[in-house]
Design a protein around this motif. Sequence first.
Motif, PDB file in Angstrom:
ATOM      1  N   THR A  40     -19.224  43.331  16.938  1.00 22.15           N
ATOM      2  CA  THR A  40     -18.969  42.051  17.608  1.00 22.15           C
ATOM      3  C   THR A  40     -17.469  41.875  17.856  1.00 22.15           C
ATOM      4  OG1 THR A  40     -18.645  40.827  15.550  1.00 22.15           O
ATOM      5  CG2 THR A  40     -20.928  41.026  16.370  1.00 22.15           C
ATOM      6  N   GLU A  41     -17.139  40.973  18.774  1.00 18.07           N
ATOM      7  CA  GLU A  41     -15.723  40.674  19.023  1.00 18.07           C
ATOM      8  C   GLU A  41     -15.051  40.141  17.760  1.00 18.07           C
ATOM      9  OE1 GLU A  41     -14.592  38.547  22.563  1.00 18.07           O
ATOM     10  OE2 GLU A  41     -16.177  39.530  23.729  1.00 18.07           O
ATOM     11  N   GLU A  42     -15.793  39.369  16.966  1.00 20.81           N
ATOM     12  CA  GLU A  42     -15.248  38.845  15.706  1.00 20.81           C
ATOM     13  C   GLU A  42     -14.827  39.985  14.783  1.00 20.81           C
ATOM     14  OE1 GLU A  42     -16.591  36.369  11.695  1.00 20.81           O
ATOM     15  OE2 GLU A  42     -18.123  36.957  13.153  1.00 20.81           O
ATOM     16  N   SER A  45     -11.765  41.787  16.028  1.00 19.52           N
ATOM     17  CA  SER A  45     -10.604  40.947  15.729  1.00 19.52           C
ATOM     18  C   SER A  45     -10.209  41.060  14.257  1.00 19.52           C
ATOM     19  CB  SER A  45     -10.904  39.491  16.087  1.00 19.52           C
ATOM     20  OG  SER A  45      -9.825  38.670  15.748  1.00 19.52           O
TER      21      SER A  45
END
Length: 163
Positions: A40-42, A45
């Motif tokens: 996921t983008e989370e 990050s």
Amino acid sequence: MAETSHLTHVRSDGSAHMVDVSAKEVTSRTARAQAVVTTTEEVVSLLGQDGLPKGDALATARIAGIMAAKKTPELVPLCHPLPVAKVTVDFQLQVPDAASVLITTEVKTTSRTGVEIEALTAASVAALTLYDMIKAVDKSAVISDQKVLAKSGGASGEWSRDD
């Protein structure tokens, strides 16, 4: 019985064996490989900020990949033990198209046989380690696209993937 003589690790009777490389020339050999962890983008990050609950996932995965390359003949039964001279494991965090981590590896040796399996093993184990480090945040992460990207040295010379 089907003809299997064109397969280097299979005898004419169909049984597996380790290929005799003793007559091959010792040359400098290199292989590059990759694996992709889609998440996921989370998570991407968090990886970029060293913010995962288990700690520095990229450093841990890098060390795991390096160790795996050196242990390849213990994991792949017919793989020759090689004097691994260099292993690199690099990560490219990718967003927004598909939140993922591209893992690329390079393995070098001076030997009688190539290091493609070592490069693939390094990429695969780095990906497995990364999954282990991120699973608390994303259990649905996927490991894919494991492949040899290029190789050099030996009788077959230079080769690289065209895609």
